[in-house]
Scaffold this active site. Structure first.
Site, short mmCIF file in Angstrom:
data_model
loop_
_atom_site.label_atom_id
_atom_site.label_comp_id
_atom_site.label_asym_id
_atom_site.label_seq_id
_atom_site.Cartn_x
_atom_site.Cartn_y
_atom_site.Cartn_z
N CYS A 1 0.55 -1.16 -0.09
CA CYS A 1 -0.30 -0.33 0.07
C CYS A 1 0.83 1.07 -0.24
O CYS A 1 1.72 1.25 -0.92
CB CYS A 1 -0.68 0.06 1.59
N THR A 2 0.71 2.36 0.80
CA THR A 2 1.17 3.91 0.89
C THR A 2 3.18 3.39 1.54
O THR A 2 3.38 4.04 1.68
CB THR A 2 0.50 4.51 1.49
#
Lengths: 258, 258
Positions: free
Chosen positions: B147-148
């Site tokens: 993800c981030t």
């Protein structure tokens, strides 16, 4: 596709930008800090109680949590015999239970995750836990399980005469609890929903999201957790895996168990 | 399909029966209690360090953990700035970090999960964290993100000139970190592997399991977590979801953010 990146660092995490604004607003208006929501009696949100216990399988609990925690007007609370840390089945991770069972007398949704052999059997023999489960179930809108959590529901007497599912290796045991094994990532029978093993809790979570809100919200939560699965192999069920894979899976589970 | 149920309660949870035996054996021989493994310097297992921080997304960390924690000779350790509890992005769950960053100077695998906007930005601006990441990366076999988390790797300077992926809503930002957005549940570039959003960490975990062990083990772990996904909807990526779903997903993320 996505919008163009903005000029600033804060401007480019698009989803999160709105997130930061939303969080700021919540602080400004004093709305629903989780601590307040958990202890106050004035929280009107639907309460999802996830039962934690020593030896649970982390993903059984965290999969549905991740899908349900952002459904509007839903509050997920981790509950255990006592507040505090709970060690998972491999011993390599601890989750924290925010509330003790005795302090939680109502929940709109009860979710019982599965765990290791030792942990599942302990919970199947714990009459105090069964009493709590039956009490919550009496008033719940949905009573749910993931993986061997269904055996715990069954031991509490909730599955008699019902179709249900469980962890693939535990399917034969459902019969002894009065339930009928039924294939599926999750099986809905009245207000009881049982999910198959571990990761099946994510699929059940999306179904529950639709039940607690609507299908648009469930679809949005699927995107929010980018659940567009594409595993590099295709051995996720005993029907798809060969016997050597099944034998190895059971060995790896055994070797890592506490 | 499974074997017939045995006569006793302990006999019927088939996978777990072996588990109980395995656990008994480990106790009897004094092998590798997790606490010993975490603090002693004599553990020969491959070390997977998962970086926890305030505001992380729980499933980003727990998905890969669940797949990797049973791979033979692999030890997963949760690491944070300080030992102890770390609150996730919604505020409704806490995970426990077993070790502090300063006490972990080597890891065979580094895994950096994503988090909320606020949390991701904080980590992108935290030079002490970047130094630690770069130090671990210098000696790692694999440096990975979910993800981030890839934006944090990027802020630490690790993604320049590389293909990578990230959370769908954050794709445009990769360019500013010198990386090239590349579609896929995970993208391998040299020893760096970046996964897409949240649940993509499970797919990457299976790939890593094969890299750290072999494909038979990875296939067995897919079965062990019964990862045979069958979501009730098909909106897990922005390519599959309509605009209204995307807008609602961003709103739900915003509303739940701390």
């Amino acid at each position: 596709m996505d919008a163009e990146p903005g000029g600033t660092r804060r401007g480019v995490l698009r989803g999160a930008v709105t997130g930061a604004l939303g969080a700021g607003l919540a602080v400004a208006t004093g709305v629903s800090s989780p601590a307040v929501a958990a202890t106050g009696g004035k929280d009107a949100r639907l309460r999802v109680a996830v039962l934690l216990y020593d030896g649970i399988t982390a993903l059984d609990a965290v999969g549905p949590y991740e899908v349900l925690c952002r459904v509007p007007d839903v509050r997920v609370t981790m509950v255990a015999r006592e507040r505090g840390r709970v060690r998972t089945d491999t011993g390599e991770l601890e989750l924290v239970a925010e509330r003790a069972m005795r302090d939680v007398r109502r929940a709109d949704v009860l979710l019982v995750p599965g765990g290791s052999q030792r942990a599942t059997v302990a919970m199947m023999e714990d009459t105090a836990v069964h009493e709590w489960i039956r009490h919550i179930h009496r008033h719940s809108t949905w009573t749910t399980s993931v993986c061997t959590g269904s055996l715990i529901l069954g031991a509490a007497g909730l599955l008699r005469g019902l179709p249900a599912t469980t962890y693939w290796a535990s399917r034969p045991y459902l019969k002894e609890l009065g339930a009928t094994y039924t294939p599926g990532r999750f099986v809905e029978a009245g207000k009881i929903i049982t999910a198959a093993g571990v990761s099946a809790g994510i699929d059940m979570g999306l179904h529950l999201a639709a039940r607690l809100s609507d299908e648009n919200v469930a679809r949005a939560m699927q995107l929010a957790v980018e659940y567009d699965p594409d595993p590099p192999y295709d051995t996720g069920s005993p029907e798809k895996a060969d016997e050597a894979t099944e034998t190895l899976a059971l060995k790896l589970l055994a070797d890592a168990a506490r």
